[in-house]
Design an enzyme around this catalytic site. Sequence first.
Site, short mmCIF file in Angstrom:
data_model
loop_
_atom_site.label_atom_id
_atom_site.label_comp_id
_atom_site.label_asym_id
_atom_site.label_seq_id
_atom_site.Cartn_x
_atom_site.Cartn_y
_atom_site.Cartn_z
N HIS A 1 -7.81 -5.51 -0.21
CA HIS A 1 -6.52 -4.82 -0.11
C HIS A 1 -5.73 -5.28 1.12
O HIS A 1 -4.51 -5.36 1.09
CB HIS A 1 -6.77 -3.31 -0.05
CG HIS A 1 -5.53 -2.49 0.08
ND1 HIS A 1 -4.53 -2.53 -0.86
CD2 HIS A 1 -5.12 -1.62 1.03
CE1 HIS A 1 -3.55 -1.71 -0.48
NE2 HIS A 1 -3.89 -1.16 0.66
N ASP A 2 -6.45 -5.58 2.19
CA ASP A 2 -5.81 -6.04 3.44
C ASP A 2 -5.03 -7.34 3.30
O ASP A 2 -4.29 -7.70 4.22
CB ASP A 2 -6.87 -6.22 4.53
CG ASP A 2 -6.88 -5.07 5.52
OD1 ASP A 2 -6.01 -4.19 5.39
OD2 ASP A 2 -7.75 -5.05 6.40
N ARG B 1 -11.85 6.15 9.86
CA ARG B 1 -11.33 4.79 9.91
C ARG B 1 -12.36 3.79 9.43
O ARG B 1 -12.05 2.84 8.73
CB ARG B 1 -10.91 4.46 11.35
CG ARG B 1 -10.42 3.04 11.55
CD ARG B 1 -9.17 2.77 10.75
NE ARG B 1 -8.56 1.50 11.11
CZ ARG B 1 -7.51 0.97 10.50
NH1 ARG B 1 -6.95 1.61 9.48
NH2 ARG B 1 -7.00 -0.16 10.89
N SER C 1 0.84 -1.19 0.00
CA SER C 1 0.00 0.00 0.00
C SER C 1 0.88 1.25 0.00
O SER C 1 1.76 1.36 -0.86
CB SER C 1 -0.92 -0.05 1.22
OG SER C 1 -1.99 0.83 1.07
N ASP D 1 -8.41 -6.92 -4.53
CA ASP D 1 -8.03 -5.56 -4.09
C ASP D 1 -8.59 -4.55 -5.09
O ASP D 1 -8.09 -4.45 -6.21
CB ASP D 1 -6.50 -5.47 -4.01
CG ASP D 1 -6.02 -4.12 -3.49
OD1 ASP D 1 -6.84 -3.20 -3.33
OD2 ASP D 1 -4.80 -4.00 -3.23
#
Lengths: 376, 184
Positions: free
Chosen positions: A346-347, A217, A148, A313
């Site tokens: 994405h994580d 968040r 990232s 992602d």
Amino acid sequence: MNNLNKVKKLIINKPLKLDCGKTISNFPLAYETYGELNEKKDNAILAFHALTGDQFASGINPITNKEGWWSYAVGPNKAIDTKKYFVICANVIGGCMGSYGPSNINKKTNKSFGTEFPVITINDMVNAQYHLLEFFKIEKLFSVVGGSMGGMQVLQFVSNFPDKSFTAIPIACTASHSAQNIALNELGRQSIMADHNWSNGFYQENKSPNKGLAVARMAAHITYLSKKGLQEKFGRKLQERDDLKFGFDADFQIESYLRYQGSVFVDRFDANSYLYITRAMDYFDLTKQFNGNLSKAFEKSNTKFFIISFTSDWLYPTSENREIVIALNSLGKDVGFAEITSDKGHDSFLLDVPDFLNTVKNFLNTSYKKINEKRI
Amino acid sequence: MKKEFNIIANLIKENSKVLDVGCGDGELMKYITENITSDIRGLEISKSNVQKCIEKGLTVIEGDAEKDLKQFPLSSFDYVILSQTLQAFLDPENVINELLRVGKKAIVTIPNFGYWKVRIHLLFQGTMPITKNLPNEWYNTPNLHMCTIKDFVNYCNKKNIKINSTNLNYNNLFSQLGIFVIEK
């Protein structure tokens, strides 16, 4: 965050000219290391963290008492094996884990810098971290690695210091922040700035814009997951109740989960740092730095690349990672690429995804062996 | 070790720069790395094969030869290898052109549809031939453009592609495989 005095810090005396035009000097860069630097000093890996990461990549983070953000990848016998390699990880400037950032005290006013802190860029972050090489007397790193925003730093590092790393692993990243990326970051920033407590960035520690930061968040967290992943984990499951309550309490598990993610985040992160770091990501455009030709960024480098993306992602999709591969191939550079199958979004780069971890491990170990063979 | 790998490897000069297009599980690349040159990388479309290459410590780029060869510059490799996959492409002619652009030389192998067993199978059984090199049924074969050694030679002649045939046996009737070194 009272224990920050105890974290390792390198004080950088040399003035650093920032992209915004200001110059900073005598500033702290908080870092942590894992494993041992060997005698030849050829086993060092600089790991770059993502937006909300810090220098505590592995083991227990002494500030939060939780597992380090990259514990799946970094550690003894892991993909980035700390029995073999010396891993350095620094908190980016602009951050809030001991490095020079908006929560630092401005000696002129005796208050936190707040929004008087200069706007920083990915380029500035990388230039600050370069001092770690001098500090450890490392002539050339074995690898630079990160996912990232960490991946963006990898790209910028190789571009700035073309002969300072043998290998590079940019993961789930992009060479240029897209309109969608900027839009999502702006959503988070506006959420913080809409919190009354934000007070134009000059808030007190006991009255910080926690609500705004928590919502930022929550929104961001959704972008780190895939639709399929969310559906499989939460679906329409209800939170500790048998039926809908016809109100705005967290009826659904996904609501409760996001609220929890938001609430724990504010305990460890500074709202102004969130503004500054997301801004740095938005300003990142390596292609533009080289007048529209990304290949030029890597022209002077012989660094061996391996680029990794993930199928699910959608924040930094395969197509954007592939553009980096294309830029390197068009110069005939040494580059490998794999798109890892994962529905964790994405994580994925932070999670236990065996194909991903094996890819990193094999690339590092084979490359290290090759470098040593060449020397003999 | 497949005999074919040995023949291909012997066609490559030491320390040259090689791209293996459709490198599969990386067996050929591994053999070449260990014996001829370590400056070799592969292009592979299948994710499971990409993982197998990575396990072997090989440099591999996940991608589609029909789309991704265009990102490599002119003559960026000394040799480009295409082992038994030409017939599976949608547009083999385009792939051959790209191989010859990217590589100074291209090593192409094809399963020979003119092999005598193939001919006999079709002649006497009247069904699509199934052999060791062509193991699939007509309805599930990945092979879209089968050709014979003679077809390939005719094609190269027509397109002014040089066939460097030293040490190569391309007898249309008796060879299961055609192995060619071609250049523009």
